[in-house]
Enzyme design. Structure first.
Site, PDB file in Angstrom:
ATOM      1  N   GLU A  90       0.830  -1.194   0.000  1.00  0.00           N
ATOM      2  CA  GLU A  90       0.000   0.000   0.000  1.00  0.00           C
ATOM      3  C   GLU A  90       0.866   1.247   0.000  1.00  0.00           C
ATOM      4  O   GLU A  90       1.952   1.242   0.570  1.00  0.00           O
ATOM      5  CB  GLU A  90      -0.859   0.021   1.265  1.00  0.00           C
ATOM      6  CG  GLU A  90      -1.991  -0.977   1.188  1.00  0.00           C
ATOM      7  CD  GLU A  90      -2.705  -1.123   2.523  1.00  0.00           C
ATOM      8  OE1 GLU A  90      -3.911  -1.318   2.494  1.00  0.00           O
ATOM      9  OE2 GLU A  90      -2.044  -1.027   3.567  1.00  0.00           O
ATOM     10  N   CYS A 110       5.504  -7.456   7.205  1.00  0.00           N
ATOM     11  CA  CYS A 110       6.586  -7.069   8.119  1.00  0.00           C
ATOM     12  C   CYS A 110       6.799  -8.183   9.132  1.00  0.00           C
ATOM     13  O   CYS A 110       5.846  -8.806   9.591  1.00  0.00           O
ATOM     14  CB  CYS A 110       6.232  -5.777   8.855  1.00  0.00           C
ATOM     15  SG  CYS A 110       7.565  -5.189   9.927  1.00  0.00           S
ATOM     16  N   CYS A 331      -4.822  -0.434   6.738  1.00  0.00           N
ATOM     17  CA  CYS A 331      -3.375  -0.613   6.748  1.00  0.00           C
ATOM     18  C   CYS A 331      -2.795  -0.221   8.086  1.00  0.00           C
ATOM     19  O   CYS A 331      -1.644  -0.493   8.385  1.00  0.00           O
ATOM     20  CB  CYS A 331      -2.712   0.133   5.620  1.00  0.00           C
ATOM     21  SG  CYS A 331      -2.440   1.837   5.978  1.00  0.00           S
TER      22      CYS A 331
HETATM   23  N1  SAH Z   1       8.154  -0.299  10.495  1.00  0.00           N
HETATM   24  C1  SAH Z   1       8.386   1.096  10.654  1.00  0.00           C
HETATM   25  C2  SAH Z   1       7.653   1.940   9.639  1.00  0.00           C
HETATM   26  C3  SAH Z   1       6.276   1.522   9.246  1.00  0.00           C
HETATM   27  S1  SAH Z   1       5.084   1.619  10.499  1.00  0.00           S
HETATM   28  C4  SAH Z   1       8.035   1.527  12.061  1.00  0.00           C
HETATM   29  O1  SAH Z   1       7.465   0.734  12.799  1.00  0.00           O
HETATM   30  O2  SAH Z   1       8.380   2.641  12.431  1.00  0.00           O
HETATM   31  C5  SAH Z   1       4.794   3.366  10.566  1.00  0.00           C
HETATM   32  C6  SAH Z   1       4.247   3.834  11.899  1.00  0.00           C
HETATM   33  O3  SAH Z   1       2.903   3.402  12.098  1.00  0.00           O
HETATM   34  C7  SAH Z   1       5.029   3.363  13.095  1.00  0.00           C
HETATM   35  O4  SAH Z   1       5.254   4.423  13.998  1.00  0.00           O
HETATM   36  C8  SAH Z   1       4.084   2.354  13.690  1.00  0.00           C
HETATM   37  O5  SAH Z   1       4.365   2.128  15.035  1.00  0.00           O
HETATM   38  C9  SAH Z   1       2.748   2.989  13.433  1.00  0.00           C
HETATM   39  N2  SAH Z   1       1.581   2.121  13.588  1.00  0.00           N
HETATM   40  C10 SAH Z   1       1.479   0.818  13.328  1.00  0.00           C
HETATM   41  N3  SAH Z   1       0.233   0.372  13.602  1.00  0.00           N
HETATM   42  C11 SAH Z   1      -0.478   1.433  14.030  1.00  0.00           C
HETATM   43  C12 SAH Z   1      -1.821   1.622  14.479  1.00  0.00           C
HETATM   44  N4  SAH Z   1      -2.674   0.620  14.521  1.00  0.00           N
HETATM   45  N5  SAH Z   1      -2.191   2.864  14.845  1.00  0.00           N
HETATM   46  C13 SAH Z   1      -1.320   3.897  14.799  1.00  0.00           C
HETATM   47  N6  SAH Z   1      -0.052   3.779  14.400  1.00  0.00           N
HETATM   48  C14 SAH Z   1       0.375   2.552  14.026  1.00  0.00           C
HETATM   49 FE1  SF4 Z   2       6.473  -3.657  11.248  1.00  0.00          FE
HETATM   50 FE2  SF4 Z   2       4.140  -2.584  11.887  1.00  0.00          FE
HETATM   51 FE3  SF4 Z   2       6.022  -2.861  13.758  1.00  0.00          FE
HETATM   52 FE4  SF4 Z   2       6.367  -1.040  11.799  1.00  0.00          FE
HETATM   53  S1  SF4 Z   2       4.769  -1.036  13.362  1.00  0.00           S
HETATM   54  S2  SF4 Z   2       7.882  -2.526  12.583  1.00  0.00           S
HETATM   55  S3  SF4 Z   2       5.364  -2.097  10.087  1.00  0.00           S
HETATM   56  S4  SF4 Z   2       4.991  -4.540  12.674  1.00  0.00           S
END
Ligand code: SAH
Ligand code: SF4
Length: 343
Positions: A90, A110, A331
């Site tokens: 996405e 991931c 997502c």
């Molecule tokens: N893997 C990397 C980048 C992708 S996730 C990381 O974890 O930083 C991007 C951001 O979305 C991260 O800060 C992650 O913690 C956050 N995130 C994941 N799931 C979420 C949710 N359900 N609600 C809000 N933020 C979320």
């Molecule tokens: Fe992976 Fe989601 Fe954790 Fe980012 S927040 S490291 S995308 S599992």
């Protein structure tokens, strides 16, 4: 067969030489790959037909194709893009006035397993190539028909679990021969893979770093982010100190507020201690509810209290409302943080 995007400039030159082509063809081919975004060899209309055919025999042309698109009332668009092998990722485009921010993925799925993340729940399919990361941005650019002004790698996947491809994509996005986006407007978000944070600090470009913190209490962070358990918060604190010493740049800490889990007074005290006296921006995120998850977002009042307390020790914190709230939020992470990067 190799993808034409994945060969170096030097390799391209020798392929063209082998095919008896003049050197200037390399520039033409690269323009199709990185600026115009050709989706087939036949698009490359300024190349002789024989050359197009010869390239098609030797290389694939990867590419992403749109499987679905949703448009929000606020103008943001979310895409599901299919990769050559059928995997999908996405990405999101968010326009604000003259600006266009893109949120792109670095992996399909991931492997880090964060407890609150929709992507983490399904595990890792595979890492993307540099070209596949880059092409998401071109896709959004072409769909909006405008220049992209910033990119955040906050889509699916952990960029630092795919370090080389991520860096190669960032460099290409930054390059005048690519999309020419300023390094400071290119942001990587990591869950906190420490060796890679230290490596990133030494890269010559001024890329921006965001670290997903989500708790400054070890026990809570272990529960929320089991994939980074092996690096303690103390390690992270030290690594970020080194990052700031080397780069002089201010990192962002992402903190999704989860009711009763990481939004308590005790959690807030620890967060304040983690940030106090350090270069830091805290991005407080409204948790996106993931279907079937036990986690719930905090109240606005709690978020306000976090901002106030962090402010008291001179740490800037912002809370952002989600954009594209009316389009499918499945997502789990794409939209919210991107907004502040583009402002
Ligand atoms: N893997 C990397 C980048 C992708 S996730 C990381 O974890 O930083 C991007 C951001 O979305 C991260 O800060 C992650 O913690 C956050 N995130 C994941 N799931 C979420 C949710 N359900 N609600 C809000 N933020 C979320
Ligand atoms: Fe992976 Fe989601 Fe954790 Fe980012 S927040 S490291 S995308 S599992």
């Amino acid at each position: 067969m190799k993808d034409l995007h994945d060969i170096t400039h030097g390799e391209l030159l020798s392929v063209l030489e082998e095919l008896g082509q003049p050197k200037f063809r390399a520039k033409q081919v690269e323009e199709w790959l990185w600026e115009r975004g050709a989706s087939s060899f036949d698009d490359m209309t300024n190349l002789p037909k024989t050359l197009r055919a010869a390239l098609a025999e030797r290389f694939t042309l990867g590419g992403v194709s749109q499987a679905a698109r949703q448009q929000s009332a606020d103008g943001s668009r979310k895409y599901l893009l299919r990769l050559a092998d059928g995997a999908s990722v996405e990405c999101v485009g968010m326009p604000t006035g003259q600006r266009l921010a893109v949120c792109a993925s670095t992996q399909a799925g991931c492997g880090m397993g964060c407890a609150f993340c929709a992507t983490g729940a399904s595990g890792l399919t595979r890492s993307l190539t540099a070209a596949e990361i880059y092409e998401q941005v071109m896709h959004v650019r072409d769909d909006f028909g405008t220049r992209v002004t910033s990119v955040v790698l906050m889509g699916q996947g952990e960029p630092f679990a795919n370090y080389d491809a991520t860096l190669a994509a960032l460099r290409r996005l930054n390059s005048p021969d690519g999309l020419g986006i300023g390094a400071r407007h290119l942001t990587v978000s990591t869950c906190g893979i420490i060796p890679q944070i230290l490596r990133f600090a030494k890269e010559p470009e001024q890329f921006t770093l965001a670290v997903s913190l989500h708790s400054a209490v070890q026990k809570t962070r272990n529960l929320l982010m089991p994939g980074v358990k092996k690096w303690s918060l103390l390690n992270l604190y030290d690594a970020m100190g080194t990052y700031v010493d080397i780069t002089g740049r201010r990192p962002t800490y992402e903190y999704a507020l989860i009711r009763g889990v990481n939004d308590t007074d005790e959690e807030l005290d620890h967060l304040v201690e983690f940030c106090r006296g350090n270069l830091a921006h805290v991005n407080l995120i409204q948790l996106n509810e993931v279907p079937g998850s036990k986690f719930q977002p905090s109240s606005e009042a709690r978020a306000g209290e976090f901002v106030r307390r962090l402010g008291q020790v001179g740490v800037e914190a912002t809370v952002r409302q989600s954009r594209g709230a009316d389009i499918d939020a499945a997502c789990g992470q794409l939209r919210q943080r991107v907004e502040r990067r583009s402002s």
